[in-house]
Design an enzyme around this catalytic site. Structure first.
Site, short mmCIF file in Angstrom:
data_model
loop_
_atom_site.label_atom_id
_atom_site.label_comp_id
_atom_site.label_asym_id
_atom_site.label_seq_id
_atom_site.Cartn_x
_atom_site.Cartn_y
_atom_site.Cartn_z
N GLY A 30 0.79 -1.23 0.00
CA GLY A 30 0.00 0.00 0.00
C GLY A 30 0.82 1.28 0.00
O GLY A 30 0.31 2.33 0.41
N ASN B 232 1.71 2.94 -2.65
CA ASN B 232 1.05 3.84 -3.62
C ASN B 232 -0.27 4.36 -3.06
O ASN B 232 -0.64 5.51 -3.28
CB ASN B 232 0.84 3.12 -4.95
N ARG C 37 -14.82 -15.26 -11.10
CA ARG C 37 -14.23 -13.91 -11.09
C ARG C 37 -15.29 -12.87 -11.39
O ARG C 37 -15.28 -11.76 -10.86
CB ARG C 37 -13.12 -13.81 -12.14
N ASN D 131 -4.24 1.94 -13.88
CA ASN D 131 -3.28 1.08 -13.19
C ASN D 131 -1.89 1.74 -13.18
O ASN D 131 -1.56 2.51 -14.07
CB ASN D 131 -3.18 -0.27 -13.93
N HIS E 121 2.21 0.63 -13.04
CA HIS E 121 3.06 -0.54 -13.26
C HIS E 121 4.53 -0.12 -13.17
O HIS E 121 4.92 0.90 -13.77
CB HIS E 121 2.76 -1.16 -14.62
C1 GAR Z 1 3.85 -1.27 -7.18
O1 GAR Z 1 5.21 -1.22 -7.53
C2 GAR Z 1 2.98 -1.37 -8.41
O2 GAR Z 1 3.47 -0.66 -9.49
C3 GAR Z 1 3.04 -2.86 -8.65
O3 GAR Z 1 2.89 -3.42 -7.38
C4 GAR Z 1 3.55 -2.56 -6.44
C5 GAR Z 1 2.62 -2.36 -5.27
O4 GAR Z 1 3.28 -1.68 -4.25
N1 GAR Z 1 2.00 -3.28 -9.56
C6 GAR Z 1 2.19 -4.22 -10.47
O5 GAR Z 1 3.23 -4.86 -10.57
C7 GAR Z 1 1.01 -4.47 -11.39
N2 GAR Z 1 1.36 -5.39 -12.39
P1 GAR Z 1 2.46 -0.94 -3.10
O6 GAR Z 1 1.48 -1.98 -2.52
O7 GAR Z 1 3.50 -0.56 -2.09
O8 GAR Z 1 1.75 0.23 -3.69
#
Ligand code: GAR
Length: 195
Positions: free
Chosen positions: A11, A13, A64, A106, A108
């Site tokens: 979390g 982000n 889903r 999203n 990435h």
């Molecule tokens: C982040 O780096 C995000 O970009 C990635 O998961 C992480 C979550 O971190 N998402 C992906 O890889 C999607 N394919 P967080 O929980 O600390 O925000």
């Protein structure tokens, strides 16, 4: 602008967006955190900020699609403008896509279309690319595909460790996501005022 954030893990982000929403000038309200992992640290981060949390376990639903319909039903009364995926590690089905067309975004940790999937930072590091980065994009039915909104480049440094690169990518994410959200808020308010 009202958003729901979907997350599955740490979390960081989510925190960056929540900190941004804390600025009065931002015009951003996080109305719901949706999480698919009951023990994810992001849940406590939302509770600490008094942001409503919905935890739904996909396994408890017949498919889903049924799982996502439950989410759509939960969000319906909240008048959500955008769904922001922030480390939400599931593929989105047409159920959510139809309910929020061009409204699911999203983040990435790579320069898509390079290194989609879940080990992107490590894969870019192992591939010894000269630069990697962060992508923010609209969601479609694929894995980390869909129209790109913004990218930020992170050049690799000579002799840098994987952990150091990860730290710099995440710091870039925490800056870029709020910036993109702010641009969306501006274009949304223009849309509303021209109606
Ligand atoms: C982040 O780096 C995000 O970009 C990635 O998961 C992480 C979550 O971190 N998402 C992906 O890889 C999607 N394919 P967080 O929980 O600390 O925000």
């Amino acid at each position: 602008m009202k958003v729901a954030i979907f997350a599955s893990g740490t979390g960081s982000n989510f925190e960056a967006i929540a900190d941004h929403a804390g600025l009065k000038s931002a015009g951003l309200e996080i109305v719901q955190l949706v999480c698919d992992q009951p023990s994810a640290p992001v849940i406590v981060k939302a509770q600490d900020r008094e942001i409503p949390v919905t935890v739904l376990r996909p396994k408890q639903f017949a498919s889903r699609q049924v799982y996502e319909q439950a989410i759509v039903d939960q969000l319906a009364p909240l008048a959500v403008d955008y769904i922001l995926l922030a480390g939400y590690m599931r593929i989105i089905t047409p159920v959510l896509l139809k309910a929020y067309p061009q409204r699911i975004i999203n983040i990435h940790p790579a320069l898509l279309p390079a290194f989609p999937g879940i080990h992107s930072i490590e894969e870019a590091y192992q591939a010894q690319v000269t630069e990697t980065g962060v992508t923010i994009h609209y969601i479609d039915e694929g894995v980390d595909s869909g129209p790109i909104i913004a990218q930020a480049v992170v050049p690799l440094r000579a002799g840098e460790s994987l952990v150091a690169l990860e730290t710099r990518i995440h710091a870039t994410e925490h800056q870029l996501y709020p910036e993109v959200i702010q641009t969306l808020i501006k274009s949304n308010s223009k849309e509303h005022s021209s109606r």
